[in-house]
Design a protein around this motif. Structure first.
Motif, PDB file in Angstrom:
ATOM      1  N   ALA A  44      34.214  14.639   5.163  1.00 50.74           N
ATOM      2  CA  ALA A  44      33.979  14.785   3.725  1.00 50.74           C
ATOM      3  C   ALA A  44      32.858  13.862   3.268  1.00 50.74           C
ATOM      4  CB  ALA A  44      35.262  14.466   2.960  1.00 50.74           C
ATOM      5  N   GLU A 101      30.783  12.337  -0.328  1.00 47.00           N
ATOM      6  CA  GLU A 101      30.842  12.151  -1.791  1.00 47.00           C
ATOM      7  C   GLU A 101      29.579  11.426  -2.247  1.00 47.00           C
ATOM      8  OE1 GLU A 101      32.712  12.200  -4.803  1.00 47.00           O
ATOM      9  OE2 GLU A 101      31.387  10.651  -5.606  1.00 47.00           O
ATOM     10  N   SER A 113      28.608  11.633  -6.056  1.00 44.01           N
ATOM     11  CA  SER A 113      28.467  12.115  -7.438  1.00 44.01           C
ATOM     12  C   SER A 113      27.900  11.073  -8.392  1.00 44.01           C
ATOM     13  CB  SER A 113      29.815  12.615  -7.957  1.00 44.01           C
ATOM     14  OG  SER A 113      30.742  11.562  -8.034  1.00 44.01           O
ATOM     15  N   THR A 163      31.465  16.797  -2.401  1.00 44.99           N
ATOM     16  CA  THR A 163      31.690  16.868  -3.845  1.00 44.99           C
ATOM     17  C   THR A 163      30.670  17.785  -4.492  1.00 44.99           C
ATOM     18  OG1 THR A 163      32.476  14.601  -3.784  1.00 44.99           O
ATOM     19  CG2 THR A 163      31.918  15.493  -5.955  1.00 44.99           C
ATOM     20  N   TYR A 175      25.831  17.168  -1.352  1.00 39.63           N
ATOM     21  CA  TYR A 175      26.227  18.575  -1.248  1.00 39.63           C
ATOM     22  C   TYR A 175      25.327  19.313  -0.252  1.00 39.63           C
ATOM     23  CZ  TYR A 175      28.668  22.688  -3.078  1.00 39.63           C
ATOM     24  OH  TYR A 175      29.473  23.786  -3.214  1.00 39.63           O
ATOM     25  N   VAL A 217      34.074  20.502  -3.392  1.00 38.72           N
ATOM     26  CA  VAL A 217      35.296  19.978  -4.008  1.00 38.72           C
ATOM     27  C   VAL A 217      34.979  19.385  -5.378  1.00 38.72           C
ATOM     28  CG1 VAL A 217      37.128  18.237  -3.771  1.00 38.72           C
ATOM     29  CG2 VAL A 217      36.334  19.492  -1.761  1.00 38.72           C
ATOM     30  N   ASN A 218      35.858  19.637  -6.343  1.00 34.22           N
ATOM     31  CA  ASN A 218      35.763  19.022  -7.667  1.00 34.22           C
ATOM     32  C   ASN A 218      36.117  17.538  -7.540  1.00 34.22           C
ATOM     33  OD1 ASN A 218      36.741  18.025 -10.279  1.00 34.22           O
ATOM     34  ND2 ASN A 218      36.522  20.137 -10.994  1.00 34.22           N
ATOM     35  N   HIS A 219      35.241  16.689  -8.024  1.00 35.95           N
ATOM     36  CA  HIS A 219      35.407  15.238  -7.914  1.00 35.95           C
ATOM     37  C   HIS A 219      36.739  14.761  -8.532  1.00 35.95           C
ATOM     38  CE1 HIS A 219      34.020  11.042  -7.806  1.00 35.95           C
ATOM     39  NE2 HIS A 219      34.437  10.925  -9.048  1.00 35.95           N
ATOM     40  N   GLY A 259      39.559  15.564  -6.436  1.00 37.43           N
ATOM     41  CA  GLY A 259      39.545  14.587  -5.356  1.00 37.43           C
ATOM     42  C   GLY A 259      40.288  13.318  -5.740  1.00 37.43           C
ATOM     43  N   ASP A 266      35.571   5.570  -6.384  1.00 37.59           N
ATOM     44  CA  ASP A 266      34.942   6.708  -5.698  1.00 37.59           C
ATOM     45  C   ASP A 266      34.900   6.507  -4.183  1.00 37.59           C
ATOM     46  OD1 ASP A 266      34.611   7.815  -8.146  1.00 37.59           O
ATOM     47  OD2 ASP A 266      32.421   7.628  -8.216  1.00 37.59           O
ATOM     48  N   ALA A 312      35.110   9.097  -0.175  1.00 37.70           N
ATOM     49  CA  ALA A 312      35.062  10.458   0.376  1.00 37.70           C
ATOM     50  C   ALA A 312      36.406  10.886   0.958  1.00 37.70           C
ATOM     51  CB  ALA A 312      33.979  10.557   1.443  1.00 37.70           C
ATOM     52  N   ILE A 343      38.139  13.274  -1.174  1.00 38.87           N
ATOM     53  CA  ILE A 343      37.497  14.601  -1.148  1.00 38.87           C
ATOM     54  C   ILE A 343      38.019  15.388   0.056  1.00 38.87           C
ATOM     55  CG2 ILE A 343      35.264  15.829  -0.991  1.00 38.87           C
ATOM     56  CD1 ILE A 343      35.758  14.266  -3.668  1.00 38.87           C
TER      57      ILE A 343
END
Lengths: 328, 157
Positions: free
Chosen positions: A5, A7, A9, A79, A92, A109-111, A114, A294, A296, A299
Protein backbone atom coordinates in the motif's frame (compact mmCIF):
# COMPACT_ATOMS: atom_id res chain seq x y z
CA UNK A 1 -3.16 -11.93 0.82
CA UNK A 2 -0.13 -9.57 0.81
CA UNK A 3 -1.00 -6.00 -0.13
CA UNK A 4 1.61 -3.34 -0.90
CA UNK A 5 0.00 0.00 0.00
CA UNK A 6 1.09 3.56 -0.78
CA UNK A 7 -0.08 6.82 0.81
CA UNK A 8 0.84 10.36 -0.29
CA UNK A 9 -2.24 12.53 0.29
CA UNK A 10 -0.65 15.27 2.40
CA UNK A 11 2.55 15.53 4.47
CA UNK A 12 3.86 11.99 4.46
CA UNK A 13 5.07 9.62 1.78
CA UNK A 14 4.34 6.17 3.14
CA UNK A 15 4.39 2.53 2.04
CA UNK A 16 3.53 -0.70 3.86
CA UNK A 17 3.06 -4.41 3.35
CA UNK A 18 -0.08 -5.75 5.03
CA UNK A 19 -1.09 -9.41 5.40
CA UNK A 20 -4.81 -10.23 5.20
CA UNK A 21 -5.74 -6.66 6.15
CA UNK A 22 -4.73 -7.16 9.77
CA UNK A 23 -1.00 -7.72 10.17
CA UNK A 24 1.52 -5.06 9.15
CA UNK A 25 4.72 -6.75 7.92
CA UNK A 26 6.20 -3.29 7.42
CA UNK A 27 5.15 0.35 7.60
CA UNK A 28 7.49 3.10 6.42
CA UNK A 29 6.68 6.81 6.72
CA UNK A 30 8.87 9.59 5.31
CA UNK A 31 7.62 12.76 6.91
CA UNK A 32 7.89 16.19 5.38
CA UNK A 33 7.15 17.89 8.66
CA UNK A 34 10.76 19.09 9.00
CA UNK A 35 10.76 20.43 5.48
CA UNK A 36 7.40 22.12 5.94
CA UNK A 37 8.46 23.65 9.23
CA UNK A 38 10.81 25.79 7.14
CA UNK A 39 7.84 26.99 5.10
CA UNK A 40 5.59 26.99 8.15
CA UNK A 41 3.17 24.49 6.68
CA UNK A 42 2.35 22.20 3.80
CA UNK A 43 3.17 23.81 0.48
CA UNK A 44 1.58 22.02 -2.49
CA UNK A 45 4.32 22.14 -5.11
CA UNK A 46 7.07 21.59 -2.57
CA UNK A 47 5.15 18.65 -1.15
CA UNK A 48 4.66 17.18 -4.60
CA UNK A 49 8.36 17.37 -5.49
CA UNK A 50 9.32 15.83 -2.16
CA UNK A 51 6.82 12.97 -2.57
CA UNK A 52 8.38 12.28 -5.95
CA UNK A 53 11.83 12.07 -4.37
CA UNK A 54 10.59 9.84 -1.52
CA UNK A 55 8.15 7.47 -3.17
CA UNK A 56 10.66 5.04 -4.75
CA UNK A 57 12.92 4.65 -1.70
CA UNK A 58 9.92 4.36 0.65
CA UNK A 59 8.40 1.50 -1.39
CA UNK A 60 11.76 -0.30 -1.56
CA UNK A 61 12.18 0.11 2.18
CA UNK A 62 8.68 -1.25 2.88
CA UNK A 63 9.44 -4.37 0.80
CA UNK A 64 12.86 -4.78 2.44
CA UNK A 65 11.46 -4.37 5.97
CA UNK A 66 8.78 -6.96 5.17
CA UNK A 67 11.52 -9.27 3.89
CA UNK A 68 9.81 -9.81 0.58
CA UNK A 69 10.01 -8.92 -3.10
CA UNK A 70 7.31 -7.75 -5.48
CA UNK A 71 6.90 -11.41 -6.51
CA UNK A 72 5.25 -12.17 -3.14
CA UNK A 73 2.81 -9.26 -3.38
CA UNK A 74 -0.76 -10.13 -4.43
CA UNK A 75 -2.14 -6.63 -5.01
CA UNK A 76 -1.20 -2.96 -4.89
CA UNK A 77 -3.27 -0.23 -3.25
CA UNK A 78 -2.81 3.55 -3.11
CA UNK A 79 -4.67 6.51 -1.64
CA UNK A 80 -6.98 8.01 -4.25
CA UNK A 81 -8.29 10.96 -2.21
CA UNK A 82 -9.17 13.25 -0.59
CA UNK A 83 -6.00 15.32 -0.39
CA UNK A 84 -3.82 17.66 -2.40
CA UNK A 85 -3.90 16.80 -6.11
CA UNK A 86 -0.15 17.17 -6.68
CA UNK A 87 0.63 14.96 -3.68
CA UNK A 88 -2.00 12.29 -4.39
CA UNK A 89 -0.89 11.92 -8.00
CA UNK A 90 2.62 10.84 -7.00
CA UNK A 91 1.58 7.86 -4.87
CA UNK A 92 -1.41 6.94 -7.00
CA UNK A 93 0.54 6.86 -10.24
CA UNK A 94 3.45 5.00 -8.62
CA UNK A 95 0.95 2.36 -7.49
CA UNK A 96 -0.64 2.10 -10.92
CA UNK A 97 2.73 1.82 -12.65
CA UNK A 98 3.94 -0.92 -10.30
CA UNK A 99 0.69 -2.85 -10.68
CA UNK A 100 0.78 -2.56 -14.46
CA UNK A 101 4.43 -3.58 -14.63
CA UNK A 102 3.99 -6.58 -12.34
CA UNK A 103 0.59 -7.59 -13.71
CA UNK A 104 -1.05 -7.22 -10.30
CA UNK A 105 -4.54 -5.97 -9.36
CA UNK A 106 -4.66 -2.30 -8.36
CA UNK A 107 -7.06 -0.57 -5.97
CA UNK A 108 -7.58 3.11 -5.10
CA UNK A 109 -8.52 3.71 -1.45
CA UNK A 110 -10.36 6.60 0.22
CA UNK A 111 -7.97 8.15 2.76
CA UNK A 112 -10.74 8.56 5.38
CA UNK A 113 -11.79 4.93 5.01
CA UNK A 114 -8.13 4.10 5.53
CA UNK A 115 -8.10 5.98 8.85
CA UNK A 116 -11.04 3.89 10.05
CA UNK A 117 -9.37 0.66 8.98
CA UNK A 118 -6.38 1.44 11.19
CA UNK A 119 -8.69 -0.17 13.75
CA UNK A 120 -8.26 -3.51 11.95
CA UNK A 121 -4.52 -3.28 12.67
CA UNK A 122 -5.20 -3.49 16.42
CA UNK A 123 -4.31 -6.98 17.66
CA UNK A 124 -7.06 -9.31 18.88
CA UNK A 125 -10.54 -9.95 17.47
CA UNK A 126 -11.71 -7.79 14.56
CA UNK A 127 -14.08 -4.87 15.12
CA UNK A 128 -17.76 -5.83 15.36
CA UNK A 129 -20.55 -4.20 13.32
CA UNK A 130 -22.51 -2.04 13.60
CA UNK A 131 -19.75 0.33 14.68
CA UNK A 132 -19.68 4.07 15.22
CA UNK A 133 -16.50 5.74 13.96
CA UNK A 134 -15.11 9.04 15.21
CA UNK A 135 -12.53 10.41 12.75
CA UNK A 136 -10.60 13.23 14.44
CA UNK A 137 -7.54 14.79 12.85
CA UNK A 138 -6.10 18.13 11.81
CA UNK A 139 -8.21 18.17 8.68
CA UNK A 140 -11.30 16.10 9.60
CA UNK A 141 -13.87 15.64 12.34
CA UNK A 142 -16.54 13.15 11.24
CA UNK A 143 -19.01 10.81 12.99
CA UNK A 144 -19.64 7.89 10.67
CA UNK A 145 -21.90 4.87 11.21
CA UNK A 146 -20.72 1.59 9.76
CA UNK A 147 -23.19 -1.29 9.38
CA UNK A 148 -20.77 -3.48 7.45
CA UNK A 149 -17.50 -3.33 5.53
CA UNK A 150 -17.58 -0.41 3.11
CA UNK A 151 -20.94 0.97 4.28
CA UNK A 152 -20.62 4.48 5.64
CA UNK A 153 -23.29 6.84 6.82
CA UNK A 154 -21.89 10.22 7.83
CA UNK A 155 -24.12 11.44 10.66
CA UNK A 156 -22.19 14.51 11.70
CA UNK A 157 -19.04 16.50 11.23
CA UNK A 158 -17.48 19.86 11.85
CA UNK A 159 -19.12 22.93 10.41
CA UNK A 160 -15.93 24.99 10.63
CA UNK A 161 -12.61 23.95 12.18
CA UNK A 162 -11.50 20.35 12.62
CA UNK A 163 -10.70 19.26 16.19
CA UNK A 164 -6.95 18.94 15.54
CA UNK A 165 -6.92 22.34 13.91
CA UNK A 166 -8.69 23.84 16.92
CA UNK A 167 -5.94 22.41 19.15
CA UNK A 168 -3.28 23.93 16.92
CA UNK A 169 -4.90 27.34 16.73
CA UNK A 170 -5.46 27.45 20.49
CA UNK A 171 -1.82 26.49 20.90
CA UNK A 172 -0.85 29.41 18.73
CA UNK A 173 -3.05 31.79 20.76
CA UNK A 174 -1.32 30.55 23.90
CA UNK A 175 2.13 31.02 22.37
CA UNK A 176 2.85 27.27 22.27
CA UNK A 177 4.94 25.67 19.48
CA UNK A 178 3.50 23.73 16.50
CA UNK A 179 1.83 21.25 16.58
CA UNK A 180 -0.48 22.54 19.30
CA UNK A 181 -2.13 19.26 20.36
CA UNK A 182 0.65 17.65 22.42
CA UNK A 183 1.72 21.02 23.90
CA UNK A 184 -1.80 21.85 25.06
CA UNK A 185 -2.13 18.39 26.59
CA UNK A 186 1.14 18.88 28.48
CA UNK A 187 0.15 22.33 29.76
CA UNK A 188 -3.29 21.03 30.76
CA UNK A 189 -1.68 18.21 32.77
CA UNK A 190 0.30 20.80 34.72
CA UNK A 191 -2.81 22.77 35.64
CA UNK A 192 -4.93 19.67 36.42
CA UNK A 193 -7.92 22.01 36.94
CA UNK A 194 -9.20 25.46 35.99
CA UNK A 195 -11.35 27.97 37.92
CA UNK A 196 -13.47 28.65 34.80
CA UNK A 197 -14.97 26.88 31.79
CA UNK A 198 -14.81 27.69 28.11
CA UNK A 199 -18.05 27.39 26.07
CA UNK A 200 -19.15 24.21 24.30
CA UNK A 201 -21.06 24.44 21.01
CA UNK A 202 -23.51 21.54 21.36
CA UNK A 203 -25.26 22.17 18.01
CA UNK A 204 -28.45 20.69 19.49
CA UNK A 205 -30.54 18.49 17.26
CA UNK A 206 -27.52 17.54 15.16
CA UNK A 207 -24.39 15.46 15.48
CA UNK A 208 -22.33 18.26 14.02
CA UNK A 209 -19.45 20.02 15.71
CA UNK A 210 -18.29 23.63 15.76
CA UNK A 211 -15.02 24.79 17.23
CA UNK A 212 -14.71 28.34 15.90
CA UNK A 213 -16.68 29.88 18.81
CA UNK A 214 -14.38 28.12 21.27
CA UNK A 215 -11.42 29.57 19.36
CA UNK A 216 -12.78 33.11 19.74
CA UNK A 217 -13.58 32.54 23.44
CA UNK A 218 -10.04 31.27 23.98
CA UNK A 219 -8.66 34.39 22.29
CA UNK A 220 -10.73 36.67 24.55
CA UNK A 221 -9.63 34.75 27.64
CA UNK A 222 -5.97 35.08 26.62
CA UNK A 223 -6.41 38.80 25.98
CA UNK A 224 -8.02 39.46 29.36
CA UNK A 225 -4.86 38.10 30.98
CA UNK A 226 -6.64 36.88 34.08
CA UNK A 227 -5.60 33.22 33.75
CA UNK A 228 -2.34 31.45 33.01
CA UNK A 229 -1.45 29.39 29.94
CA UNK A 230 -1.85 26.04 31.73
CA UNK A 231 -5.30 26.89 33.07
CA UNK A 232 -6.54 28.07 29.69
CA UNK A 233 -5.05 24.98 28.02
CA UNK A 234 -6.89 22.81 30.55
CA UNK A 235 -10.21 24.58 30.03
CA UNK A 236 -9.78 24.40 26.25
CA UNK A 237 -8.94 20.70 26.18
CA UNK A 238 -11.86 19.87 28.48
CA UNK A 239 -14.27 21.80 26.22
CA UNK A 240 -13.15 19.93 23.07
CA UNK A 241 -13.07 16.53 24.77
CA UNK A 242 -16.46 17.07 26.44
CA UNK A 243 -18.21 17.70 23.12
CA UNK A 244 -16.39 14.94 21.20
CA UNK A 245 -16.91 12.29 23.89
CA UNK A 246 -20.42 13.51 24.74
CA UNK A 247 -21.74 13.36 21.18
CA UNK A 248 -19.96 10.12 20.32
CA UNK A 249 -21.24 8.27 23.39
CA UNK A 250 -24.81 9.53 22.94
CA UNK A 251 -24.87 8.54 19.29
CA UNK A 252 -23.36 5.11 20.04
CA UNK A 253 -26.19 4.52 22.53
CA UNK A 254 -28.93 5.74 20.17
CA UNK A 255 -27.71 3.64 17.26
CA UNK A 256 -27.05 0.53 19.30
CA UNK A 257 -23.47 0.39 18.06
CA UNK A 258 -21.55 -2.65 19.27
CA UNK A 259 -18.22 -0.86 19.19
CA UNK A 260 -16.76 2.65 18.85
CA UNK A 261 -13.78 2.99 16.49
CA UNK A 262 -11.56 6.06 16.82
CA UNK A 263 -9.27 7.27 14.05
CA UNK A 264 -7.00 10.21 13.21
CA UNK A 265 -4.18 12.01 14.98
CA UNK A 266 -6.29 13.55 17.78
CA UNK A 267 -6.94 9.98 19.01
CA UNK A 268 -3.48 10.33 20.61
CA UNK A 269 -4.97 12.78 23.17
CA UNK A 270 -5.08 11.01 26.54
CA UNK A 271 -8.07 12.95 27.92
CA UNK A 272 -10.11 12.14 24.81
CA UNK A 273 -9.30 8.44 25.17
CA UNK A 274 -10.20 8.50 28.88
CA UNK A 275 -13.51 10.28 28.40
CA UNK A 276 -14.57 8.17 25.42
CA UNK A 277 -13.87 4.99 27.40
CA UNK A 278 -15.62 6.36 30.50
CA UNK A 279 -18.79 7.52 28.73
CA UNK A 280 -19.35 5.07 25.87
CA UNK A 281 -21.68 2.16 26.61
CA UNK A 282 -19.63 -0.20 24.38
CA UNK A 283 -15.93 -1.01 23.90
CA UNK A 284 -13.85 1.84 22.43
CA UNK A 285 -11.06 0.78 20.07
CA UNK A 286 -8.16 3.18 19.46
CA UNK A 287 -5.26 2.23 17.17
CA UNK A 288 -1.67 2.84 18.35
CA UNK A 289 -0.47 6.40 17.57
CA UNK A 290 1.70 5.36 14.59
CA UNK A 291 -1.44 4.09 12.83
CA UNK A 292 -3.55 7.12 13.88
CA UNK A 293 -1.48 9.67 11.97
CA UNK A 294 -1.12 9.31 8.19
CA UNK A 295 0.42 5.97 7.20
CA UNK A 296 0.13 3.35 4.46
CA UNK A 297 -0.66 0.35 6.69
CA UNK A 298 -4.21 1.64 7.17
CA UNK A 299 -4.58 1.94 3.38
CA UNK A 300 -3.53 -1.70 3.02
CA UNK A 301 -6.03 -2.74 5.72
CA UNK A 302 -8.91 -0.97 3.95
CA UNK A 303 -7.82 -2.32 0.55
CA UNK A 304 -7.93 -5.90 1.78
CA UNK A 305 -11.69 -6.26 2.15
CA UNK A 306 -12.36 -4.53 -1.22
CA UNK A 307 -9.88 -6.86 -2.92
CA UNK A 308 -11.35 -9.89 -1.15
CA UNK A 309 -14.68 -8.98 -2.78
CA UNK A 310 -12.95 -8.94 -6.16
CA UNK A 311 -13.02 -5.15 -6.49
CA UNK A 312 -10.23 -3.39 -8.36
CA UNK A 313 -9.75 0.08 -9.86
CA UNK A 314 -9.24 0.67 -13.58
CA UNK A 315 -5.80 2.08 -14.39
CA UNK A 316 -7.34 5.12 -16.10
CA UNK A 317 -9.21 6.17 -12.96
CA UNK A 318 -8.25 9.59 -11.60
CA UNK A 319 -7.63 10.84 -8.07
CA UNK A 320 -10.21 12.98 -6.22
CA UNK A 321 -9.57 15.92 -3.91
CA UNK A 322 -12.77 16.54 -1.92
CA UNK A 323 -14.02 14.92 1.29
CA UNK A 324 -16.55 12.38 0.09
CA UNK A 325 -17.82 9.30 1.91
CA UNK A 326 -19.73 8.22 -1.19
CA UNK A 327 -16.45 7.56 -3.01
CA UNK A 328 -15.33 4.41 -1.28
CA UNK B 1 -4.24 54.51 -5.53
CA UNK B 2 -6.71 57.18 -6.52
CA UNK B 3 -8.96 55.08 -8.74
CA UNK B 4 -9.83 52.70 -5.94
CA UNK B 5 -12.96 52.74 -3.88
CA UNK B 6 -12.19 51.17 -0.56
CA UNK B 7 -15.17 50.85 1.65
CA UNK B 8 -15.97 49.37 4.99
CA UNK B 9 -19.04 47.88 6.61
CA UNK B 10 -19.99 46.05 9.77
CA UNK B 11 -21.88 42.79 10.21
CA UNK B 12 -23.80 41.96 13.37
CA UNK B 13 -22.79 38.30 13.57
CA UNK B 14 -21.89 35.10 11.76
CA UNK B 15 -25.08 34.79 9.74
CA UNK B 16 -24.79 38.35 8.46
CA UNK B 17 -21.18 37.75 7.46
CA UNK B 18 -22.31 34.59 5.67
CA UNK B 19 -25.07 36.48 3.80
CA UNK B 20 -22.55 39.07 2.65
CA UNK B 21 -20.32 36.25 1.41
CA UNK B 22 -23.28 34.74 -0.43
CA UNK B 23 -23.91 38.02 -2.23
CA UNK B 24 -20.25 38.18 -3.25
CA UNK B 25 -20.30 34.50 -4.25
CA UNK B 26 -23.17 35.13 -6.67
CA UNK B 27 -21.07 37.78 -8.45
CA UNK B 28 -17.87 35.72 -8.70
CA UNK B 29 -16.78 34.02 -11.90
CA UNK B 30 -13.91 31.90 -13.16
CA UNK B 31 -10.56 33.62 -12.71
CA UNK B 32 -11.57 35.73 -9.73
CA UNK B 33 -9.23 35.92 -6.76
CA UNK B 34 -10.42 37.00 -3.30
CA UNK B 35 -7.92 37.45 -0.51
CA UNK B 36 -9.05 37.44 3.11
CA UNK B 37 -6.87 38.78 5.88
CA UNK B 38 -7.68 39.08 9.56
CA UNK B 39 -6.99 37.56 12.99
CA UNK B 40 -8.22 34.18 14.18
CA UNK B 41 -11.96 34.24 14.74
CA UNK B 42 -12.78 37.34 12.68
CA UNK B 43 -14.92 35.31 10.27
CA UNK B 44 -12.74 34.43 7.26
CA UNK B 45 -14.05 30.88 7.00
CA UNK B 46 -17.57 32.12 7.76
CA UNK B 47 -17.41 34.58 4.86
CA UNK B 48 -16.10 31.80 2.62
CA UNK B 49 -19.03 29.58 3.64
CA UNK B 50 -21.27 32.31 2.26
CA UNK B 51 -19.22 32.56 -0.94
CA UNK B 52 -19.65 28.79 -1.35
CA UNK B 53 -23.39 29.21 -0.94
CA UNK B 54 -23.43 31.99 -3.56
CA UNK B 55 -21.55 29.71 -5.97
CA UNK B 56 -24.08 26.89 -5.33
CA UNK B 57 -21.31 24.69 -4.00
CA UNK B 58 -22.10 21.22 -2.74
CA UNK B 59 -21.25 20.39 0.84
CA UNK B 60 -20.30 22.47 3.84
CA UNK B 61 -17.28 24.73 3.47
CA UNK B 62 -14.97 24.23 6.43
CA UNK B 63 -11.52 25.42 7.37
CA UNK B 64 -8.64 24.26 5.15
CA UNK B 65 -5.91 25.24 7.65
CA UNK B 66 -4.46 21.76 7.84
CA UNK B 67 -5.24 20.34 4.46
CA UNK B 68 -4.12 23.70 2.95
CA UNK B 69 -6.75 23.62 0.23
CA UNK B 70 -10.33 22.45 -0.10
CA UNK B 71 -12.11 22.21 -3.42
CA UNK B 72 -15.88 22.42 -3.89
CA UNK B 73 -17.91 21.75 -7.03
CA UNK B 74 -20.47 24.45 -7.79
CA UNK B 75 -21.48 26.92 -10.49
CA UNK B 76 -17.73 27.50 -10.58
CA UNK B 77 -15.25 25.35 -8.69
CA UNK B 78 -14.31 27.04 -5.43
CA UNK B 79 -10.67 26.63 -4.35
CA UNK B 80 -10.43 27.60 -0.69
CA UNK B 81 -6.83 28.01 0.46
CA UNK B 82 -5.48 28.82 3.92
CA UNK B 83 -1.88 30.03 4.23
CA UNK B 84 -2.15 30.49 7.94
CA UNK B 85 1.20 28.90 8.69
CA UNK B 86 3.10 30.44 5.78
CA UNK B 87 5.39 33.26 6.72
CA UNK B 88 7.63 33.95 3.77
CA UNK B 89 6.19 35.91 0.82
CA UNK B 90 9.25 35.13 -1.31
CA UNK B 91 8.42 31.43 -1.46
CA UNK B 92 4.90 31.93 -2.76
CA UNK B 93 5.65 32.69 -6.40
CA UNK B 94 6.93 29.21 -7.16
CA UNK B 95 3.99 27.44 -5.62
CA UNK B 96 1.68 27.45 -8.59
CA UNK B 97 -1.14 28.77 -6.43
CA UNK B 98 -2.40 31.24 -9.00
CA UNK B 99 -2.91 28.49 -11.58
CA UNK B 100 -6.00 27.40 -9.68
CA UNK B 101 -7.75 30.66 -10.56
CA UNK B 102 -7.71 29.56 -14.20
CA UNK B 103 -9.93 26.65 -13.23
CA UNK B 104 -12.38 28.43 -10.93
CA UNK B 105 -12.70 30.93 -8.10
CA UNK B 106 -9.73 31.21 -5.75
CA UNK B 107 -10.33 32.34 -2.16
CA UNK B 108 -7.19 32.65 -0.07
CA UNK B 109 -7.13 33.14 3.69
CA UNK B 110 -3.94 34.73 4.86
CA UNK B 111 -4.22 36.29 8.28
CA UNK B 112 -0.91 38.16 8.35
CA UNK B 113 -0.80 39.56 4.86
CA UNK B 114 -3.18 41.52 2.77
CA UNK B 115 -3.06 43.35 -0.52
CA UNK B 116 0.65 42.88 -1.14
CA UNK B 117 0.10 39.26 -2.11
CA UNK B 118 -2.39 39.81 -4.92
CA UNK B 119 -0.56 39.63 -8.27
CA UNK B 120 -3.28 41.19 -10.47
CA UNK B 121 -6.94 42.07 -10.39
CA UNK B 122 -9.09 40.95 -7.53
CA UNK B 123 -10.54 41.81 -4.18
CA UNK B 124 -8.86 42.06 -0.81
CA UNK B 125 -11.08 41.90 2.27
CA UNK B 126 -9.67 42.79 5.67
CA UNK B 127 -11.67 41.48 8.63
CA UNK B 128 -11.40 42.63 12.22
CA UNK B 129 -13.33 42.59 15.46
CA UNK B 130 -15.97 45.30 15.91
CA UNK B 131 -16.82 47.23 19.05
CA UNK B 132 -19.59 44.89 20.08
CA UNK B 133 -19.24 41.22 20.96
CA UNK B 134 -20.39 39.56 17.73
CA UNK B 135 -19.75 42.50 15.46
CA UNK B 136 -17.12 42.24 12.71
CA UNK B 137 -15.81 45.01 10.49
CA UNK B 138 -15.00 44.21 6.86
CA UNK B 139 -12.91 46.50 4.70
CA UNK B 140 -13.06 45.95 0.94
CA UNK B 141 -9.99 46.89 -1.11
CA UNK B 142 -10.57 46.38 -4.84
CA UNK B 143 -7.63 45.87 -7.21
CA UNK B 144 -8.12 46.73 -10.88
CA UNK B 145 -11.37 47.00 -12.86
CA UNK B 146 -12.59 43.52 -11.90
CA UNK B 147 -12.08 44.30 -8.22
CA UNK B 148 -14.11 47.50 -8.64
CA UNK B 149 -16.85 45.52 -10.37
CA UNK B 150 -17.04 43.06 -7.49
CA UNK B 151 -17.29 45.83 -4.94
CA UNK B 152 -20.09 47.44 -6.98
CA UNK B 153 -21.94 44.13 -7.01
CA UNK B 154 -22.03 44.36 -3.22
CA UNK B 155 -24.08 47.49 -3.59
CA UNK B 156 -21.35 49.96 -2.77
CA UNK B 157 -19.40 52.70 -4.56
Amino acid sequence: MNVLAIESSCDETAAAVIVDGRVPRSSVVASQVDLHARYGGVVPEVASRQHLRNVGPVIEQALADAGCTLAEIDAIAATRGPGLAGSLLVGYNAGKALAYGAGLPFLGVNHLEGHIYANWLVEGPEPVFPALCLVVSGGHTDLVFMRAHGQYERLGGTRDDAAGEAFDKAGRLLGLPFPGGPHIAREADQAASAPFELPRAWMHGTYDFSFSGLKTATLHTVERGQYGVSEIAFAFQEAVVDVLAGKTSRLARELGAKEVLVAGGVAANRRLREELRRRCPVPVRIPPPKFCTDNAAMIGAAANYHLALGETSPLDEDIFTTNNWARV
Amino acid sequence: MADQHDFELATGGEEETRLLGEKLGRALRKGDVVLLSGDLGTGKTCLTQGIGRGLNCQGNVNSPSFVLMNEYDGRETLFHVDLYRIEDVEELDELGLWDYAERGVLVIEWPERGAELLPGDGLVIELRYGDMDRQRRLKFLPRGPRGEELVRSLGAA
